[in-house]
Write an enzyme that holds these catalytic residues in place. Sequence first.
Site, short mmCIF file in Angstrom:
data_model
loop_
_atom_site.label_atom_id
_atom_site.label_comp_id
_atom_site.label_asym_id
_atom_site.label_seq_id
_atom_site.Cartn_x
_atom_site.Cartn_y
_atom_site.Cartn_z
N LYS A 192 0.83 -1.21 0.00
CA LYS A 192 0.00 0.00 0.00
C LYS A 192 0.86 1.26 0.00
O LYS A 192 0.50 2.26 -0.60
CB LYS A 192 -0.96 0.00 1.19
CG LYS A 192 -2.10 -0.98 1.02
CD LYS A 192 -3.37 -0.51 1.71
CE LYS A 192 -4.52 -1.43 1.35
NZ LYS A 192 -5.68 -1.31 2.23
N LYS B 162 -3.89 -11.29 -6.93
CA LYS B 162 -5.13 -11.45 -6.16
C LYS B 162 -6.27 -10.64 -6.80
O LYS B 162 -6.02 -9.55 -7.31
CB LYS B 162 -4.82 -10.94 -4.75
CG LYS B 162 -5.95 -10.84 -3.81
CD LYS B 162 -5.47 -10.26 -2.47
CE LYS B 162 -5.74 -8.77 -2.37
NZ LYS B 162 -5.66 -8.20 -1.04
N LYS C 184 -10.68 -5.18 -5.20
CA LYS C 184 -11.69 -4.15 -5.50
C LYS C 184 -11.11 -3.03 -6.35
O LYS C 184 -11.80 -2.42 -7.14
CB LYS C 184 -12.13 -3.51 -4.18
CG LYS C 184 -13.29 -4.17 -3.51
CD LYS C 184 -13.65 -3.39 -2.24
CE LYS C 184 -14.28 -4.31 -1.22
NZ LYS C 184 -14.12 -3.88 0.16
P1 TYM Z 1 -10.66 -6.71 3.29
O1 TYM Z 1 -11.76 -5.74 3.47
O2 TYM Z 1 -9.57 -6.36 2.33
O3 TYM Z 1 -11.24 -8.12 2.84
C1 TYM Z 1 -12.26 -8.78 3.58
C2 TYM Z 1 -12.01 -10.28 3.57
O4 TYM Z 1 -11.94 -10.78 2.22
C3 TYM Z 1 -10.76 -11.55 2.05
N1 TYM Z 1 -10.29 -11.39 0.66
C4 TYM Z 1 -10.05 -12.42 -0.17
N2 TYM Z 1 -10.14 -13.75 -0.01
C5 TYM Z 1 -9.84 -14.53 -1.08
N3 TYM Z 1 -9.45 -14.05 -2.29
C6 TYM Z 1 -9.34 -12.71 -2.49
N4 TYM Z 1 -8.98 -12.25 -3.68
C7 TYM Z 1 -9.65 -11.83 -1.41
N5 TYM Z 1 -9.66 -10.49 -1.27
C8 TYM Z 1 -10.05 -10.24 0.00
C9 TYM Z 1 -9.77 -10.97 3.05
O5 TYM Z 1 -8.76 -11.89 3.37
C10 TYM Z 1 -10.67 -10.64 4.22
O6 TYM Z 1 -10.85 -11.76 5.07
N6 TYM Z 1 -7.86 -5.93 7.35
C11 TYM Z 1 -9.02 -6.61 6.84
C12 TYM Z 1 -10.31 -6.28 7.55
C13 TYM Z 1 -10.23 -6.40 9.02
C14 TYM Z 1 -10.33 -7.62 9.75
C15 TYM Z 1 -10.24 -7.23 11.11
C16 TYM Z 1 -10.48 -8.95 9.38
C17 TYM Z 1 -10.10 -5.40 9.91
N7 TYM Z 1 -10.10 -5.90 11.17
C18 TYM Z 1 -10.27 -8.20 12.12
C19 TYM Z 1 -10.52 -9.90 10.41
C20 TYM Z 1 -10.42 -9.52 11.76
C21 TYM Z 1 -9.21 -6.23 5.38
O7 TYM Z 1 -8.77 -5.21 4.93
O8 TYM Z 1 -10.04 -7.09 4.70
#
Ligand code: TYM
Length: 335
Positions: A117, A199, A202
């Site tokens: 990032k 990956k 979004k």
């Molecule tokens: P975020 O918002 O980027 O994504 C949410 C969840 O989706 C999963 N994910 C994927 N899984 C498989 N293939 C992909 N291409 C893919 N893209 C995203 C992510 O692994 C995630 O589980 N930091 C985290 C959000 C967060 C969080 C937490 C998660 C904040 N606090 C506490 C668990 C516990 C995030 O940015 O996820």
Amino acid sequence: MSEAERKKVIFSGIQPTGVFTLGNYVGAIRNWGPLQDEYDCIYSIVDEHAITVRRDPVKFRQQTVEGYALLLACGIDPKKSIAFIQSHNPNHAQLSWILGCVTQFGELSRMTQFKDKAAKHADDINAGLFTYPVLMAADILTYNADVVPIGDDQRQHLELARNIAVRFNQRYGETFTVPEAYIPKVGARIKSLQDPTKKMSKSDDNPNATIFILDDKDTIMRKFKRAVTDSETEIRYAEGKDGINNLLTIYSCATGKTVQDAEKEFSGFGYGDFKAAVGEAVADWLEPVRTEYARLMDDKAYLKQCWTDGAQRAFRLSNKIYAKACRKIGFVDYR
Ligand code: TYM
């Protein structure tokens, strides 16, 4: 209640930075609903995490409401689970400060997502971007969550949360549960349809790379038709066939069939027909989410009632653990 009787606690979160992708759905959210009966589940729209990148406030507020509606549309029942918006519970940010004081600069510097990032937003490498994993640890630890369902890209952050919990407990006495990651065996890293070594995300610049879970059937079919594969003809899961592997994985998750069964089903098929079949399966799979989302967005009063209730329950639950952490480090009690 004895330890054996206590239901285990689940926490997970997702950023409200636009419509969730098929990657978010397959890697994480599709697992959240089915876990609700067996566990005490807490699911959050993590808006505080999202402001580590500069956002337009009007659009961001709208995206947070949409994200909350999507969460419910994906099967999270606000009666069974706590479904809330992160910034509505101040304990996350408060605990994050405490945990930041037991986290090393070196540990945060090694986070691959920070490095990625920081490279992508070189003009705004703010402190929040750097300390983001500490806030994520606070999200989890403030509920003493046992299990955290996530995709593969969050593995490193979860490992850090575990290290922070262990370190705090060693220094100040038993306070936090050390959480376990729950990462699906199939689908933990869904790849871009245009570059299957990357990956699915979004924020991909190529509109054909990502399936959004509210895409209509025509759009889904078109994107799959254009999916990048390879120069062979065989539909099998194998090293070097990233595009086909990704499509087989997606098909398997959408239909509940194993990858091996999918290989058999499409043996002798051309790539074109296979891609169309994957598109059909995904469109059918996501259809109920679209319908439910439209229904929920028509009832904003209900959504608001749900997130208000969720915030109150989340606050109550996390207060005890936050207060315990404060006591352990020697803050003066006032309650
Ligand atoms: P975020 O918002 O980027 O994504 C949410 C969840 O989706 C999963 N994910 C994927 N899984 C498989 N293939 C992909 N291409 C893919 N893209 C995203 C992510 O692994 C995630 O589980 N930091 C985290 C959000 C967060 C969080 C937490 C998660 C904040 N606090 C506490 C668990 C516990 C995030 O940015 O996820």
